[in-house]
Scaffold this motif. Structure first.
Motif, mmCIF file in Angstrom:
data_model
loop_
_atom_site.group_PDB
_atom_site.id
_atom_site.type_symbol
_atom_site.label_atom_id
_atom_site.label_comp_id
_atom_site.label_asym_id
_atom_site.label_seq_id
_atom_site.Cartn_x
_atom_site.Cartn_y
_atom_site.Cartn_z
ATOM 1 N N ARG A 1 -0.334 -7.448 12.503
ATOM 2 C CA ARG A 1 -1.144 -6.903 13.604
ATOM 3 C C ARG A 1 -1.617 -7.996 14.541
ATOM 4 N NH1 ARG A 1 -4.954 -2.152 10.962
ATOM 5 N NH2 ARG A 1 -3.318 -1.174 9.728
ATOM 6 N N PHE B 1 2.828 -5.673 3.626
ATOM 7 C CA PHE B 1 2.366 -6.526 4.721
ATOM 8 C C PHE B 1 1.695 -7.757 4.139
ATOM 9 C CE2 PHE B 1 -2.247 -5.681 4.611
ATOM 10 C CZ PHE B 1 -2.293 -4.534 3.829
ATOM 11 N N ASP C 1 -0.319 3.855 2.378
ATOM 12 C CA ASP C 1 0.098 4.012 3.770
ATOM 13 C C ASP C 1 1.544 4.463 3.919
ATOM 14 O OD1 ASP C 1 -2.374 3.427 4.920
ATOM 15 O OD2 ASP C 1 -2.045 1.275 4.736
ATOM 16 N N GLY D 1 -4.574 -8.470 8.944
ATOM 17 C CA GLY D 1 -3.150 -8.150 8.859
ATOM 18 C C GLY D 1 -2.358 -9.106 9.739
ATOM 19 N N ASN E 1 -10.898 -7.348 8.741
ATOM 20 C CA ASN E 1 -12.043 -6.768 8.041
ATOM 21 C C ASN E 1 -12.780 -7.868 7.283
ATOM 22 O OD1 ASN E 1 -13.837 -5.091 6.822
ATOM 23 N ND2 ASN E 1 -12.336 -3.853 5.727
ATOM 24 N N ARG F 1 0.802 0.547 13.371
ATOM 25 C CA ARG F 1 0.154 -0.538 12.654
ATOM 26 C C ARG F 1 0.274 -0.536 11.139
ATOM 27 N NH1 ARG F 1 -3.888 3.437 13.275
ATOM 28 N NH2 ARG F 1 -5.452 3.399 11.610
ATOM 29 N N HIS F 2 0.916 0.457 10.562
ATOM 30 C CA HIS F 2 0.950 0.517 9.093
ATOM 31 C C HIS F 2 2.322 0.191 8.511
ATOM 32 C CE1 HIS F 2 -2.734 3.073 9.653
ATOM 33 N NE2 HIS F 2 -3.124 2.261 8.690
ATOM 34 N N HIS F 3 2.283 -0.620 7.467
ATOM 35 C CA HIS F 3 3.482 -0.910 6.680
ATOM 36 C C HIS F 3 3.214 -0.562 5.231
ATOM 37 C CE1 HIS F 3 5.065 -2.978 10.092
ATOM 38 N NE2 HIS F 3 4.067 -3.839 10.108
ATOM 39 N N GLU G 1 -7.463 -2.125 14.488
ATOM 40 C CA GLU G 1 -8.247 -2.976 13.595
ATOM 41 C C GLU G 1 -7.402 -4.168 13.181
ATOM 42 O OE1 GLU G 1 -9.587 -0.960 10.015
ATOM 43 O OE2 GLU G 1 -9.569 -2.880 8.958
ATOM 44 N N ILE G 2 -7.901 -5.365 13.452
ATOM 45 C CA ILE G 2 -7.119 -6.525 13.018
ATOM 46 C C ILE G 2 -7.728 -7.241 11.816
ATOM 47 C CG2 ILE G 2 -5.864 -6.975 15.158
ATOM 48 C CD1 ILE G 2 -7.970 -9.075 15.898
ATOM 49 N N TRP H 1 -16.276 -1.110 2.050
ATOM 50 C CA TRP H 1 -14.925 -1.346 1.524
ATOM 51 C C TRP H 1 -14.912 -1.326 0.000
ATOM 52 C CZ3 TRP H 1 -11.581 -4.263 -1.422
ATOM 53 C CH2 TRP H 1 -10.215 -4.137 -1.110
ATOM 54 N N ARG I 1 0.866 -1.192 0.000
ATOM 55 C CA ARG I 1 0.000 0.000 0.000
ATOM 56 C C ARG I 1 0.897 1.235 0.000
ATOM 57 N NH1 ARG I 1 -5.514 -1.359 3.417
ATOM 58 N NH2 ARG I 1 -6.111 -3.108 2.074
HETATM 59 P P1 ATP Z 1 -6.526 0.895 8.799
HETATM 60 O O1 ATP Z 1 -7.867 1.521 9.040
HETATM 61 O O2 ATP Z 1 -5.854 0.459 10.056
HETATM 62 O O3 ATP Z 1 -5.657 1.732 7.914
HETATM 63 P P2 ATP Z 1 -7.751 -0.518 6.664
HETATM 64 O O4 ATP Z 1 -9.170 -0.407 7.092
HETATM 65 O O5 ATP Z 1 -7.248 0.456 5.681
HETATM 66 O O6 ATP Z 1 -6.798 -0.473 7.975
HETATM 67 P P3 ATP Z 1 -8.373 -2.922 5.195
HETATM 68 O O7 ATP Z 1 -8.388 -2.353 3.824
HETATM 69 O O8 ATP Z 1 -9.671 -3.204 5.837
HETATM 70 O O9 ATP Z 1 -7.446 -2.003 6.135
HETATM 71 O O10 ATP Z 1 -7.426 -4.232 5.155
HETATM 72 C C1 ATP Z 1 -7.688 -5.423 5.885
HETATM 73 C C2 ATP Z 1 -6.684 -5.632 7.004
HETATM 74 O O11 ATP Z 1 -5.327 -5.526 6.546
HETATM 75 C C3 ATP Z 1 -6.780 -4.621 8.119
HETATM 76 O O12 ATP Z 1 -7.793 -4.972 9.029
HETATM 77 C C4 ATP Z 1 -5.404 -4.693 8.756
HETATM 78 O O13 ATP Z 1 -5.313 -5.770 9.682
HETATM 79 C C5 ATP Z 1 -4.504 -5.004 7.587
HETATM 80 N N1 ATP Z 1 -3.826 -3.793 7.080
HETATM 81 C C6 ATP Z 1 -4.361 -2.818 6.312
HETATM 82 N N2 ATP Z 1 -3.452 -1.887 5.987
HETATM 83 C C7 ATP Z 1 -2.289 -2.281 6.550
HETATM 84 C C8 ATP Z 1 -0.977 -1.759 6.548
HETATM 85 N N3 ATP Z 1 -0.665 -0.654 5.886
HETATM 86 N N4 ATP Z 1 -0.018 -2.428 7.217
HETATM 87 C C9 ATP Z 1 -0.307 -3.562 7.895
HETATM 88 N N5 ATP Z 1 -1.534 -4.124 7.921
HETATM 89 C C10 ATP Z 1 -2.523 -3.504 7.260
#
Ligand code: ATP
Ligand code: MG
Ligand code: MG
Ligand code: MG
Length: 474
Positions: free
Chosen positions: A241, A89, A75, A238, A211, A84-86, A208-209, A169, A68
């Motif tokens: 996470r 991932f 991110d 993730g 979705n 929590r962001h990479h 958030e772990i 989503w 991402r």
């Molecule tokens: P956040 O709100 O924390 O940015 P997200 O809602 O954008 O997450 P989703 O698109 O729902 O993330 O992706 C599904 C899952 O992937 C998330 O619940 C999270 O566990 C994981 N995830 C999402 N973005 C990242 C990231 N940049 N680095 C690590 N894990 C991630």
């Protein structure tokens, strides 16, 4: 539980529920021009959701490589700043293609997370969100799973337009999409942040772990939603996470896998190991994105995917430089990464030499201008303005190979901004100039706009050669 064990457990759990284990797809999406990089587990199944493609199975599970760092899900700017962001991932996912829907998806997720046989997480630490109007999902959580109503938050319309919110989503501007329900873990009162939906939800206390998306629509270019042939399920958890949760740590950087990478980064940059140095986190994060992208065939270049890769590599190099490492170091981390992740992703071992070489070449190239560019930037910043002038930002970009976001990253560390309008104007001026120059060179009946020559300093060499070749032809 080690990260690699969690990955395996997830796949085993869903295999035991009749899901086919499918390998991760490449980070370069096949046949999908709408997408820069694979950003979710569902990408490789997009056409299955849309009904264009059929598979011999209706349930699948994957551990998907994701990046991402551009496009709708970006991110890059979060890395080093949030727990929590990479950029890169792994997303664990289970998918139903017109098979089960909301009820089973929710029950599976809860069983995997809380059953002592699987992850055994304490139920009271979990809370969930549902799409604002999704009474069905609310009732399943509340009445069947037994989550108390005060731990189920409705999110959607309160965040502005319906379908623009967090709990609806979408993969990108177009494609399969739908309402979702997200599962959060409460890391405890000692960490700042409020529950989802509250004013301070951006803190990292509730993370958030997982979705669970209820795929119901295809969004077209005009934004119109068309019902999918069959309601389906797409989930994403993730791995880093959930590892943090199971290893009793708060930030992803504290998990086993990242500890190894942080130590390697500290070693190569020659600073003492610490898990609280943002630049080390950035380097540990970026080596994964860069190595995996190169393994999937992306090479640093001046446009498209290659330019995103170049930007990430140069950011990492600059963070090493900031810690005092003026020599080549980044490519030396590939071996450490391959040792950590090569078991699950053999391409890292198979292509280790190629990855190292590509990174080293880029390090050599950037080393030629980094020092001088930094001197120019420091001189400009020493003027004490609140904003870096656009002309300097453009000169850094054009002459010293500093992508704009790299300059912005440095400015942000000092709480400064960049004069974007000034940068754009300088870019436009150079474009106009080289358009004039190339029209002049062409002089005959060859219509060559010369736009490409403006992308940045490095392009000039190759494009000039092309122009010359064209010219000779006449
Ligand atoms: P956040 O709100 O924390 O940015 P997200 O809602 O954008 O997450 P989703 O698109 O729902 O993330 O992706 C599904 C899952 O992937 C998330 O619940 C999270 O566990 C994981 N995830 C999402 N973005 C990242 C990231 N940049 N680095 C690590 N894990 C991630
Ligand atoms: Mg996000
Ligand atoms: Mg979210
Ligand atoms: Mg989410």
């Amino acid at each position: 539980m080690k990260t690699s064990e969690i990955r395996q457990k997830f796949l085993d759990f869903f295999a035991s529920k009749g899901h086919q284990i499918v390998a991760s797809s490449s980070l370069v999406p096949g046949n999908d021009p709408t997408l820069l990089f694979t950003n979710a587990g569902m990408n490789q199944f997009k056409d299955v959701f849309l009904g264009f493609d059929k598979r011999p199975y209706t349930r699948a599970t994957t551990s998907q490589k994701c990046v991402r760092a551009g496009g709708k899900h970006n991110d890059l700017e979060n890395v080093g700043y949030t727990a929590r962001h990479h950029t890169f991932f792994e997303m664990l996912g289970n998918f139903s293609f017109g098979d089960y829907f909301k009820r089973d998806a929710i029950l599976f997720a809860w069983e995997f997370l809380t059953s002592p046989q699987w992850l055994g997480l304490p139920k009271e630490k979990l809370m969930v969100t549902v799409y604002a109007t999704d009474d069905e999902a609310f009732d399943i959580w509340n009445q069947e799973v037994g989550v108390p109503a005060e731990k189920i938050v409705r999110i959607g319309d309160n965040k502005g337009a319906a379908y623009a919110s967090d709990n609806f989503w979408t993969m990108g501007d177009t494609g399969p999409c739908g309402p979702c329900t997200e599962i959060f873990y409460d890391h405890g009162e000692h960490i700042w942040g409020g529950p989802p939906g509250s004013p301070d939800e951006d803190g990292d206390r509730f993370i958030e772990i997982w979705n669970n998306v209820f795929m119901q629509f295809n969004r077209d270019e005009t934004g119109t939603l068309h019902p999918l042939p069959k309601p389906s399920v797409d989930t994403g958890m993730g791995l880093e996470r959930v590892s943090a949760v199971l290893q009793g740590v708060h930030a992803n950087y504290e998990i086993d896998l990242f500890q190894a990478l942080l130590k390697a980064a500290a070693r190569e940059v020659s600073v003492p190991f610490s898990q609280d140095v943002p630049s080390l986190k950035v380097i540990a994060d970026h080596i994964r994105a860069c190595a995996f992208l190169i393994a999937d065939g992306v090479l640093p270049s001046n446009d498209g995917r290659g330019y995103v890769l170049r930007r990430i590599i140069r950011r990492a190099i600059r963070h090493g430089y900031k810690l005092g490492q003026k020599g080549l170091f980044f490519h030396k981390l590939v071996a450490d990464l391959a040792a950590e992740m090569g078991g699950a992703y053999p391409e890292l071992r198979e292509r280790q030499a190629v990855i190292e070489d590509a990174l080293k070449q880029e390090e050599i190239k950037f080393a030629e201008t980094l020092d001088k560019g930094m001197a120019l930037l420091e001189a400009a910043l020493a003027k004490g303005e609140k904003e870096l002038d656009g002309k300097t930002a453009f000169q850094l970009y054009d002459t010293f190979g500093f992508p704009l976001d790299l300059t912005a990253d440095i400015c942000r560390e000092r709480e400064l901004t960049i004069d974007q309008a000034g940068f754009d104007a300088a870019m436009e001026a150079q474009r106009a100039q080289s358009r004039a120059a190339s029209t002049f060179k062409m002089s005959g009946n060859v219509d060559y706009s010369g736009d490409d020559t403006c992308f940045n300093g490095y392009d000039l060499v190759s494009v000039d050669a092309r122009v010359l070749a064209l010219y000779k032809g006449h």
